[in-house]
Write an enzyme that holds these catalytic residues in place. Structure first.
Site, short mmCIF file in Angstrom:
data_model
loop_
_atom_site.label_atom_id
_atom_site.label_comp_id
_atom_site.label_asym_id
_atom_site.label_seq_id
_atom_site.Cartn_x
_atom_site.Cartn_y
_atom_site.Cartn_z
N CYS A 202 0.86 -1.18 0.00
CA CYS A 202 0.00 0.00 0.00
C CYS A 202 0.90 1.23 0.00
O CYS A 202 2.09 1.15 0.22
CB CYS A 202 -0.87 0.02 1.24
SG CYS A 202 -1.78 -1.50 1.50
N ARG B 22 1.98 0.86 -6.07
CA ARG B 22 2.13 -0.04 -4.92
C ARG B 22 0.86 -0.77 -4.55
O ARG B 22 0.90 -1.80 -3.88
CB ARG B 22 2.59 0.77 -3.70
CG ARG B 22 3.96 1.36 -3.84
CD ARG B 22 4.24 2.25 -2.66
NE ARG B 22 4.39 1.49 -1.44
CZ ARG B 22 5.55 1.09 -0.95
NH1 ARG B 22 6.65 1.36 -1.59
NH2 ARG B 22 5.61 0.42 0.16
N TRP C 168 -3.84 -1.92 -1.17
CA TRP C 168 -3.84 -3.24 -1.81
C TRP C 168 -4.32 -4.19 -0.72
O TRP C 168 -3.63 -4.40 0.28
CB TRP C 168 -2.43 -3.59 -2.26
CG TRP C 168 -2.31 -4.82 -3.10
CD1 TRP C 168 -2.57 -4.94 -4.43
CD2 TRP C 168 -1.87 -6.11 -2.67
NE1 TRP C 168 -2.31 -6.22 -4.84
CE2 TRP C 168 -1.89 -6.95 -3.79
CE3 TRP C 168 -1.47 -6.64 -1.44
CZ2 TRP C 168 -1.53 -8.29 -3.73
CZ3 TRP C 168 -1.11 -7.97 -1.39
CH2 TRP C 168 -1.14 -8.78 -2.52
N GLY D 76 0.98 -2.68 5.88
CA GLY D 76 1.47 -3.85 6.61
C GLY D 76 0.34 -4.65 7.22
O GLY D 76 -0.83 -4.51 6.83
N GLU E 43 11.43 -15.95 -16.84
CA GLU E 43 11.11 -14.53 -16.73
C GLU E 43 10.16 -14.11 -17.86
O GLU E 43 9.22 -13.34 -17.64
CB GLU E 43 12.42 -13.71 -16.74
CG GLU E 43 12.26 -12.22 -16.74
CD GLU E 43 11.46 -11.64 -15.56
OE1 GLU E 43 11.23 -12.36 -14.58
OE2 GLU E 43 11.06 -10.48 -15.66
N LYS F 42 6.42 -12.59 -17.28
CA LYS F 42 5.94 -11.32 -17.87
C LYS F 42 4.60 -11.54 -18.55
O LYS F 42 3.67 -10.77 -18.37
CB LYS F 42 6.92 -10.76 -18.90
CG LYS F 42 8.20 -10.15 -18.39
CD LYS F 42 8.04 -8.87 -17.61
CE LYS F 42 7.77 -9.17 -16.17
NZ LYS F 42 8.81 -9.26 -15.23
N GLU G 257 1.76 -12.22 -16.02
CA GLU G 257 1.45 -11.06 -15.18
C GLU G 257 0.57 -10.05 -15.90
O GLU G 257 -0.37 -9.53 -15.32
CB GLU G 257 2.75 -10.32 -14.82
CG GLU G 257 3.50 -10.85 -13.64
CD GLU G 257 4.76 -10.03 -13.36
OE1 GLU G 257 4.97 -9.68 -12.21
OE2 GLU G 257 5.54 -9.75 -14.30
N HIS H 1 9.36 -35.03 -20.58
CA HIS H 1 8.97 -35.56 -19.27
C HIS H 1 7.62 -34.99 -18.81
O HIS H 1 7.32 -35.01 -17.62
CB HIS H 1 10.06 -35.27 -18.24
CG HIS H 1 11.36 -35.93 -18.58
ND1 HIS H 1 11.53 -37.28 -18.59
CD2 HIS H 1 12.55 -35.41 -18.99
CE1 HIS H 1 12.77 -37.58 -18.96
NE2 HIS H 1 13.40 -36.44 -19.21
N LYS I 36 3.46 -3.75 -6.79
CA LYS I 36 4.86 -3.58 -7.17
C LYS I 36 5.79 -4.04 -6.05
O LYS I 36 6.81 -4.65 -6.29
CB LYS I 36 5.10 -2.09 -7.46
CG LYS I 36 6.52 -1.75 -7.86
CD LYS I 36 6.77 -2.22 -9.25
CE LYS I 36 8.21 -2.07 -9.69
NZ LYS I 36 8.50 -2.98 -10.79
#
Ligand code: G6P
Length: 610
Positions: free
Chosen positions: A2, A27, A75, A101, A483, A487, A490, A506, A605
């Site tokens: 947040c 954030r 958030w 928090g 990565e 991306k 996300e 496999h 973030k």
């Protein structure tokens, strides 16, 4: 996670707070709110579900005025995103609080406060803190001692900013486990969870330390440390030359940040390399003595930073000949582990505030590691302050939630670190010079890849209507594939999995058909021939292949095989360069799908809570 912002000024603060929230929106962004102490001595609060823009519209109507205020972008952790759960929370009509928090013992406190007669209107842990402070305030009539008393009862990680209409000239703040910075102005002072929020009003900052409580007035800032002793925190100037909270000519922060990579990779190398060597001293005066005698490296990180760590493992083992382990922080911190003698503990983090990474570092300090090194992008962050040695990446503030330039600058810093470490372990100067020269070429090569943007955009159309995708790589290109898949999932919400190409038969091969695009990163290295047989396995099952390879690879465009030609690069630096086309691919798929590129759903973030 947040975002918090607050101001005590002699001018109207709502516009300052609103701009601060816009800058912190990366954030957390499921609701936003503001409380202002009005000229008539009453607290006015506005809260809206959704983005900061929704709050801005509400404020246009209510038009609050006042010189003291706090604001928050949320958030959700405790309680769904809704107006009642949005911050600021109030106790009665006189106390307002914003909080980042988690308060772990909020349930028991809630029961106790209910018995005291407090009524709850939300499901949040924050409202419990509001009532707890109000309960203490009723005894002392002093906001500072009320916050001190209340905080002593809280378990968890938090940053708090509190104001009270009956103690009107100050904001009281405290931090434990969540970042908080004081912005120092002239005749006005500010607080925020990230200095970025305050750049329009000041460039001078004091970073609060763990356990600090501070009183912010118009003309003074007073700080007490965790032992309640008066404390001084140095004032430092904001270092990044450019104010990166601005999209400039780009449609999205993510695209702007992808295009910044040649410059920030260059900046991360600056002062650290000669034409042929790494300047060890540039990593810190202690670097030489800390690196000598290191026999093992333990890397800890989360998300994209973890992928950077996975690439670094290949480098460290190949160039320095030292065993290296890599683990995500959330796993590492909760298991028993064996610390080998002379192990370097290496954390990687863009923000320097990721809760799990920080917790792992704090544990490591007790566990007998030789030293703690951090690769980090945010000066003054907790990770930076708590590590023995720090290598700063020079990516500048990264706003897009999907990390791009932070990753490639982390790789740059990690390769420089590896070379310094390898020199203590027998890397000959010719090999070092060869890699330094290759590294110096990277900004130009990344620039070349960026010029492929139009072609990558055309390729991206093939992904638009797909629900799944597979990314393959071998060796150090496997983490690059991971990565790339991260991306894509996300920001476009397409399910994307990455596999080491050798694992194909496999399991994942069972999924391959014409509906499953398979992306491969394939520089021409020692594993090329093996990779080619993996690609044949995909083709034979009717899979659509998208290969990023250089001209020497011998791979050609054919039916169901799309080859994107990447400049020839040194095998060691290939992971940095090959990351970029995958970023562009995800970006374009997301734009075509119309998702929120910079603020994808459910993500934040900076994850400063567990
Ligand atoms: C979040 C971000 C990721 C980031 C990860 C670790 O999940 O959305 O982009 O990689 O946290 O963050 P750090 O700041 O420690 O690199």
């Amino acid at each position: 996670m947040c975002g918090i912002v607050g101001a005590v000024s002699q001018r109207d603060v709502p516009a300052i707070l609103l701009e601060g929230l816009r800058r912190l929106e990366y954030r957390g962004y499921d609701s936003a709110g503001m409380a202002i102490l009005g000229d008539d001595g009453s607290l006015q609060r506005e809260r809206e579900v959704g983005k900061v823009q929704a709050l801005a519209q509400a404020l246009e109507k209510s038009d609050p005025h006042g010189v003291v205020g706090i604001a928050h972008t949320r958030w959700a952790t405790h309680g769904v995103p809704s107006q009642v759960n949005a911050h600021p929370h109030m106790s009665g009509e006189r106390l307002a609080i914003v909080h980042n928090g988690i308060i772990e013992n909020y349930q028991s406190l809630r029961e106790r406060l209910k018995d005291e007669g407090f009524e709850f209107s939300s499901q949040t842990d924050t409202e419990v803190v509001a009532h707890l402070i109000e309960s203490c305030f009723r005894q002392s009539g002093d906001l500072l001692s009320a916050v001190k008393a209340a905080v002593a009862e809280l378990h968890g990680a938090f940053a708090l900013a509190v104001m009270h209409a009956d103690d009107p000239d100050r904001i009281v703040v405290t931090r434990r486990g969540s970042p908080l910075v004081v912005g120092v102005g002239i005749g006005e002072n500010f607080i925020a969870s990230d200095q970025l929020a305050l750049l329009p009003v000041t460039d001078r900052f004091m970073f609060l330390e763990e356990g600090d409580i501070a009183e912010i007035r118009r003309d003074t800032v007073r700080i007490w440390d965790a032992d309640e002793q008066v404390a001084e925190r140095p004032v430092s100037r904001f270092e990044h030359a450019i104010d990166s909270a601005d999209k400039g000519e780009y449609r999205h922060f993510m695209l702007k940040e992808i295009h910044e990579q040649p410059r920030v990779i260059q900046a991360t190398m600056e002062g650290r390399l000669t034409d042929s060597r790494v300047l060890e001293q540039s990593l810190g005066t202690e670097a030489g003595s800390l690196l000598a005698g290191i026999r093992h490296v333990q890397i800890i990180a989360c998300g994209t930073s973890y992928h950077a760590g996975m690439v670094a493992r290949y480098w460290i083992e190949e160039l320095a000949g030292i065993p290296c382990s890599v683990e995500v922080a959330s796993e590492y911190r909760y298991r028993h582990h064996v610390v080998q003698p002379d192990t370097l503990f290496l954390t990687i983090s863009q923000s320097g505030e990721t809760a799990d990474t920080l917790a792992a570092l704090r544990q490591a300090k007790e566990a007998g590691f030789r030293a703690a090194l951090a690769v980090c992008n945010v000066p003054g962050s907790s990770l930076v302050r708590e590590s023995d040695l720090v290598i700063m990446t020079q990516a500048g503030p990264e706003i897009g939630v999907a990390s791009t330039k932070a990753f490639t600058t982390q790789l740059t810093a990690l390769l420089i670190f590896t070379l310094a470490l390898a020199r203590h372990n027998g890397l000959d100067s010719e090999k070092e010079a060869d890699i330094v020269r290759a590294l110096r070429e990277v900004p130009r090569q990344v620039d070349q890849v960026l010029s492929l943007d139009g072609r990558i955009e055309s390729l991206s159309r093939a992904f638009m209507d797909k629900s799944h995708s597979l990314f393959l790589g071998r060796g150090a290109m496997f983490p690059v594939a991971l990565e790339g898949a991260l991306k894509l999932k996300e920001i476009s919400y397409i399910h994307a999995e990455a596999y080491p190409a050798g694992e194909l038969k496999h399991g994942p091969l069972a999924l391959v058909d014409s509906e499953m695009p398979v992306v491969t990163v394939a520089p021409n290295n020692a594993l090329m021939e093996k990779l080619k047989s993996n690609l044949e396995e995909v083709r034979a099952r009717g899979g659509e292949l998208f290969v990023f390879a250089d001209g020497q690879s011998g791979l050609h465009e054919e039916d169901h095989v799309h080859v994107m030609s990447i400049p020839e690069v040194h095998p060691i630096t290939a992971p940095i360069v090959y990351t970029v086309p995958l970023q562009l691919l995800s970006y374009h798929v997301a734009v075509l799908k119309g998702t929120d590129v910079d603020q994808p759903r459910n993500l934040a973030k900076s994850v400063t809570v567990e």
